[in-house]
Design an enzyme around this catalytic site. Structure first.
Site, mmCIF file in Angstrom:
data_model
loop_
_atom_site.group_PDB
_atom_site.id
_atom_site.type_symbol
_atom_site.label_atom_id
_atom_site.label_comp_id
_atom_site.label_asym_id
_atom_site.label_seq_id
_atom_site.Cartn_x
_atom_site.Cartn_y
_atom_site.Cartn_z
ATOM 1 N N ASP A 53 24.525 16.163 4.931
ATOM 2 C CA ASP A 53 25.769 16.298 4.177
ATOM 3 C C ASP A 53 26.499 14.975 3.993
ATOM 4 O O ASP A 53 27.220 14.801 3.020
ATOM 5 C CB ASP A 53 26.688 17.352 4.795
ATOM 6 C CG ASP A 53 26.920 17.163 6.285
ATOM 7 O OD1 ASP A 53 26.424 16.174 6.855
ATOM 8 O OD2 ASP A 53 27.600 18.015 6.885
ATOM 9 N N ASP A 469 31.557 13.771 16.795
ATOM 10 C CA ASP A 469 30.783 14.960 17.174
ATOM 11 C C ASP A 469 29.945 14.795 18.430
ATOM 12 O O ASP A 469 29.738 15.757 19.164
ATOM 13 C CB ASP A 469 29.865 15.418 16.035
ATOM 14 C CG ASP A 469 30.637 15.859 14.807
ATOM 15 O OD1 ASP A 469 31.792 16.299 14.964
ATOM 16 O OD2 ASP A 469 30.109 15.743 13.693
#
Length: 838
Positions: A53, A469
């Site tokens: 993405d 993340d």
């Protein structure tokens, strides 16, 4: 631009040269981000691609590793090209690959998207610009594929657009696209109409396009085509039986949910579909799996579970084309206790799960799992006793599983993408015989990390990388850069570390901050980032921002947007620094413990009492925005300040400043690193004669060299840079989606203009009719995706005589020096004023 270059030459300013830096990734390993799509070539073994993405497109290698193929198209202007919303392969030509690129459909991305095409498996790309945006990092990005090539006609390609833009078609192999006026469904679902920033308030649009290769042809095109839309009210699946001339909703289709995937099993003449009650990739609380018998026109609900066992939707769908009736589906999302995968060998009549409850809370696993190429995944995300105190369970199999594929040429080979990595294996049929499969992380080569900060301590850790993340990583020495770490930054482990710094006089002392609300977000290390401990003095209401460590490691300065600038000494409580605005840029002098620096807006600040108070410093020319401050790692009082008009230097702790050069303007992150001899190189992302890119200086900013070359780093306002504190000429670049790059080379004084990759793209023209055509320019256009780009010699060459060396100037307006290059290099035009031997 020509005028400014002429003035620079007249004034005697030195324009950057080009240096041959060869870039490669630091091996964080394991992927590090969401992989929403994986696609295998239907006929050729070993040909597969994975789309990410925010990190571009990757091609599969024979050893299960991956190679990035879109680095060359993601420069500062084309940063959004790393958002891959769809990918398609040509069933008749395994060299061809297509992708829909663009990052956001809201205001975060100002540019329209494009369909890119390659006829050499991603080595070079041609662009066809679209008259609307593409959302590679938008909600619904795991659905697909939105792009598909007609299996009967390689010239026909369909693309399902977002934002109400409908269905588009190419009849010339992707060179031009026209809107399909006969297809009127647009996929009107909006996740959150009240979202003012537009991220969740855009129409999700079309979700996938699937050809029925078993149908007849009409005018040389496949006659039956299915299209899925984001619509859970009227109809979501449409079909054409006349090659796209007319369309209608498929009768009897299930309502209520959104179709994420639809794949054809030709031997069964059946379409399999997964549904979820959200468009993904984070949601999903209910869903279903269906089989559509194309010949009979009948639908069958084949959902693996029901009742209280069904608390998730379905996303990933893999069909075994070697074994009709065999398929695997994935939950979307089973956030607790783990993802679930189901396999059927009888067309969905019965199912076998990959794990089951033994006696709560004990799970019986019908698989083994390992991550040898990325040990940190197993050590920090699998082999841990608790993910949170409330459940004591972990998500071993992953989350956000939208992509799941079985190799059409090998029934044992399968891959599935998660929010962190690609899992898969080579013994999938053991599921049927022994009800046990071997799963590995198979994402070697994929580096999708969003890098938040970098640091390299002289004589200390070679690289400290704070990432989104996955928290962060420590590389103790340069020899570790090619090996994935054993662990992420742990104890504490946060989702994201936003900043990291070391103490200049005590380089093993390191501090980092994170952005998770509700817990202490400061951690301290005394061994260079190998181990960490929580700083319990930090208030749980503070998070995010940047951190600076005093030279002796006794004072922490923490700048946040919501809690202002905070200061803690000797690990005591944090107190507000009232003399600095919230979110100020901060840095510590690396040798003088009492000195800190800061900037906000156009104002520079300095503190000489360990950050207790700050006073305003001198004005930095016409600068309106201070963006970064880099203190010299070994020289007290020497610092560089990056601004919207360039870089300023002080050698007296900010008492006075001088602008280092006017050749580089509008600079962002800057850093110092060991250079040749006793020199320190200065690295900067900014705008120079080569455009917006990474430059280096070996003479304190007097002259600049383009060291980025053809490597794409994305937008320069989101990149991070750190010069090595121990390895001469080595520099690190952190990207927003492609991990950390590094290169090593000699930086000398600039002697001329810089070379840069020429990027061309197809132009688009919209007709006034309902069918909008996007036309490419007359000349075929390509962009190199590899680090080294192809260059073509200009017909209008320089004048003069003599022989010039590699990277030396060999021509240009007013040039009277040598015009021939030492073999094997050729003289190529970089701009009207500068030709270079490359």
């Amino acid at each position: 631009m020509k005028v400014s270059r002429v003035l620079a030459l007249v004034l005697g300013a030195v324009i950057p040269a080009h240096a041959a830096f060869s870039w490669k990734n630091v091996k964080l390993g394991g992927g590090g981000g969401f992989v929403p799509g994986i696609i295998f070539h239907p006929k050729t073994k070993g040909v597969a691609y994975a789309r990410t993405d925010i990190g571009g497109l990757y091609r599969l290698n024979a050893d299960d590793s991956w190679t990035a193929v879109t680095d060359g198209i993601a420069d500062n202007a084309g940063w959004h090209n790393w958002g891959i919303d769809a990918v398609a392969l040509d069933p008749q030509d395994d060299q061809k690959v297509y992708a829909a690129v663009g990052m956001y459909t809201n205001s975060w991305d100002p540019s329209n998207g494009a369909i890119i095409r390659s006829s050499d498996r991603g080595a070079t790309w041609s662009f066809t610009n679209l008259p609307f945006k593409v959302g590679g990092n938008m909600p619904g990005r795991g659905a697909g594929e939105r792009l598909a090539v007609d299996p009967a006609n390689s010239n026909i390609i369909y693309f399902g657009a977002r934002s109400g833009n409908g269905l588009w078609k190419s009849t010339d192999g992707g060179v031009t696209f026209s809107k399909v006026s006969s297809f009127t469904a647009t996929g009107t679902y909006i996740p959150d109409p009240s979202d003012s920033n537009g991220y969740n308030s855009d129409k999700q649009g079309l979700m996938w396009v699937t050809f029925d290769s078993t149908s007849s042809t009409t005018g040389g095109a496949t006659s039956r085509i299915f299209v899925g839309t984001a619509d859970n009210i009227t109809a979501s699946v449409y079909v054409s039986t006349n090659a796209g001339s007319t369309w209608s909703a498929v009768p009897g289709q299930p309502g209520k949910y959104f179709p994420h995937k639809a794949k054809l099993q030709p031997a069964e003449k059946a379409l399999y579909l997964t549904y979820s009650d959200g468009t993904g990739p984070y949601d999903g609380t209910l869903g279903s799996v269906w089989r559509y018998d194309i010949a009979g026109g009948t639908w069958k609900d084949i959902t693996p579970v029901s009742g209280s066992d069904l608390y998730f939707g379905f996303g990933g769908l893999g069909l075994d084309l070697q074994k009709p009736g065999t398929l695997v589906v994935a939950s979307l999302n089973s956030w607790w206790p783990d993802a679930q995968l189901f396999r059927s060998t009888d067309s969905g009549t019965t199912w076998s799960p990959i794990w089951a409850w033994a006696s709560y809370p004990t799970e019986t696993y019908y698989y083994s799992i390992s991550t040898p190429k990325a040990p940190w995944i197993k050590n920090n995300f699998i082999d841990v006793t608790s993910e949170s105190p409330s459940d004591g369970l972990i998500k071993r199999l992953g989350w956000m599983i939208e992509s799941l594929e079985i190799d059409p040429t090998d029934s044992n080979h399968w891959l599935y993408g998660t929010g962190m990595t690609i899992f898969g294996g080579h013994d999938l049929t053991n599921w049927d015989t022994r009800h046990n499969v071997s799963i590995q992380s198979l994402a070697d080569g994929i580096e999708e990390f969003s890098v938040q900060d970098l640091a390299s301590a002289p004589g200390g850790s070679e690289l400290l990388a704070a990432v989104g993340d996955d928290n962060g990583f420590t590389f103790a020495s340069r020899n570790d850069l090619g090996t994935s770490p054993q662990t992420v930054w742990a104890t504490p482990t946060w989702a994201t570390s936003t900043s990291v710094d070391y103490a200049g006089n005590s380089v093993k002392s390191v501090v980092r901050v994170g952005n998770t609300a509700g817990t202490q977000q400061v951690a301290i290390s005394s061994d260079g980032g190998a181990t960490w401990s929580i700083d319990y003095a930090a208030d749980t209401s503070m998070n995010g921002g940047t951190v600076a460590y005093s030279a002796d490691g006794d004072t922490i300065l923490w700048s946040t947007a919501s809690s202002g600038v905070q200061r803690s000494q000797f690990q005591g409580s944090f107190a507000s620094v009232s003399s600095l605005p919230a979110g100020a840029v901060i840095a510590s002098d690396k040798k003088t413990n009492s000195v800190f620096y800061a900037g906000s807006g156009s104002t520079f600040y300095v503190s000489k009492d360990t950050g207790s108070s700050f006073t305003r410093g001198p004005k930095l020319g016409s600068a309106g925005t201070i963006r970064d401050i880099a203190a010299h790692p070994t020289t007290a009082g020497t610092l560089y300040v990056s601004t919207d008009v360039g870089i300023f230097r002080s050698t007296d702790s900010g008492t006075t400043f001088g602008q280092v050069s006017t050749a580089l303007t509008n600079t962002y992150q800057i850093a110092l690193g060991v250079g040749s001899g006793s020199n320190w190189n200065l690295y900067a992302f900014g705008t120079g004669p080569s455009g917006a890119r990474l430059y280096a200086s070996g003479d304190s900013g007097a002259s600049w060299t383009d060291i980025q070359g053809s490597q794409g780093f994305g937008s320069i306002d989101s990149t991070k840079v750190a010069g090595s504190g121990s390895t001469a000429g080595q520099v690190y670049v952190g990207t927003n989606g492609r991990g950390v790059f590094y290169a090593q080379g000699t930086v000398g004084g600039g002697t001329g203009g810089t070379s840069s990759s020429t990027k061309q793209s197809s132009s688009s023209t919209s007709s006034a009719s309902s069918s909008t055509t996007l036309r490419s320019s007359v000349v075929s256009t390509t962009r190199a995706s590899t680090v080294t780009s192809s260059r073509t010699s200009s017909a209008a060459g320089p004048t003069g005589s003599g022989v010039a060396g590699h990277y030396a100037q060999c021509g240009g307006i007013g040039w009277t020096g040598p015009t021939q290059c030492v073999a094997p290099y050729v003289c190529q035009k970089q701009n009207d004023y500068y030709y270079q031997c490359v």
